[in-house]
Design an enzyme around this catalytic site. Structure first.
Site, PDB file in Angstrom:
ATOM      1  N   HIS A 192      49.481  32.086 102.050  1.00 56.02           N
ATOM      2  CA  HIS A 192      50.259  32.252 103.277  1.00 56.02           C
ATOM      3  C   HIS A 192      51.706  32.574 102.888  1.00 56.02           C
ATOM      4  CE1 HIS A 192      47.614  29.724 106.231  1.00 56.02           C
ATOM      5  NE2 HIS A 192      47.444  31.013 106.449  1.00 56.02           N
ATOM      6  N   CYS A 286      53.970  23.676 106.210  1.00 60.56           N
ATOM      7  CA  CYS A 286      52.626  23.727 106.787  1.00 60.56           C
ATOM      8  C   CYS A 286      52.451  22.694 107.894  1.00 60.56           C
ATOM      9  CB  CYS A 286      51.575  23.510 105.701  1.00 60.56           C
ATOM     10  SG  CYS A 286      51.382  24.894 104.566  1.00 60.56           S
TER      11      CYS A 286
END
Length: 295
Positions: A192, A286
């Site tokens: 990511h 996150c």
């Protein structure tokens, strides 16, 4: 479920100017509104990234304690923290950043790539709808929220290569009305964008060069010539999976080299231990979805 922000214990709200010695900019902290999800059901029972190994034991109680510490840090800095109810059977729901991208009161809800996480999208959609974000839609193609979309100034940096579909970049640009800069990730450890790049303020980012394709690296160097460049050691402990309010930068405590660079640039690094959540390939950012209100 909301928490009222308290006065920061260590955040100095300083003007954006040079310090008295003229050596580094003085930064300004701005209160943020975050959404988090308690890791009540956190576990590693499948593998969808290189960090996840179902054979390694997970201490859910420790994960909860570490998450609570992160939440307390945010509250101590004066930020507002809302929480979404975790759902059984969704052990990665703790990684709230993946649930959506919220800019100017508009929410583009995630559409997950992996079957194990698909049900998270509707859960975040419903929470946003019920908590003051009626202007929302679910992405038409794979789009994993702030995991791959990071706002810096007027640009929206958009990652692809492992998760979010590059077609989602056009969709996001149309929905938010902001220029989207596509960046291709090439190292599966940094699957990511928020594992390889963090936005420090509207003009400053930090990133790990080896995570990006040559063309994307050239774009970053052109757009952000004064960026903080992280080394392999700090990247490997997820040091770039951080959250900044413009002055205070909350990041994994083991990223000591990156913390020193940030300090030299006038930021205030605050280290936290999220080692248990790192077993699933996640850390500070996150766990943190920013809810940006309408202007």
């Amino acid at each position: 479920m909301s928490a009222t922000p308290t006065r920061p214990r260590w955040a100095a709200r300083t003007p954006a100017a040079l310090d008295p010695k003229g050596t580094s900019p003085m930064r300004t902290a701005r209160p943020r509104h975050y959404l988090m999800c308690r890791p009540t059901y956190f576990d590693v029972v499948y593998s969808i990234n290189p960090w996840m190994d179902p054979k390694k034991p997970v201490d859910t109680r420790l994960a909860i304690a570490q998450w609570e510490q992160l939440r307390e840090v945010y509250l101590s800095l004066g930020h507002t923290v809302d929480t979404i109810e975790p759902l059984p059977g969704l052990p990665d729901m703790v990684f709230a950043a993946n649930g959506a991208t919220v800019i100017d009161g508009r929410a583009l809800v995630a559409r997950f790539r992996d079957a194990e996480r698909i049900a998270e999208g509707p859960a975040y959609h419903d929470w946003l709808r019920d908590n003051g974000f009626p202007n929302l839609r679910t992405s038409d193609v794979v789009n994993e929220g702030e995991g791959d979309y990071l706002l810096t100034g007027e640009w929206l940096l958009a990652g692809t290569g492992f998760r979010s579909d590059p077609r989602s970049h056009d969709e996001a640009q149309e929905f938010f009305g902001r220029p989207v800069i596509g960046l291709t990730l090439v190292d599966p450890d940094y699957y990511h964008l928020d594992t390889a790049l963090t936005v420090l303020d509207e003009r400053t980012i930090a990133y790990y060069p080896a995570a990006f394709s040559p063309g994307s690296l050239a774009v970053l160097r052109r757009l952000f010539p004064d960026a903080v460049v992280a080394d392999a050691e700090d990247a490997a402990v997820f040091g770039l999976n951080a959250a900044s309010d413009g002055y205070n930068v909350v990041l994994p405590q083991n990223a000591s080299g990156l913390a020193e660079q940030l300090r030299e640039r006038g930021f205030n690094p605050i280290g936290v231990d999220l080692s248990e959540l790192l077993k699933a390939g996640g850390s500070v950012k996150c766990c943190t979805l920013e809810l940006r209100p309408a202007p």
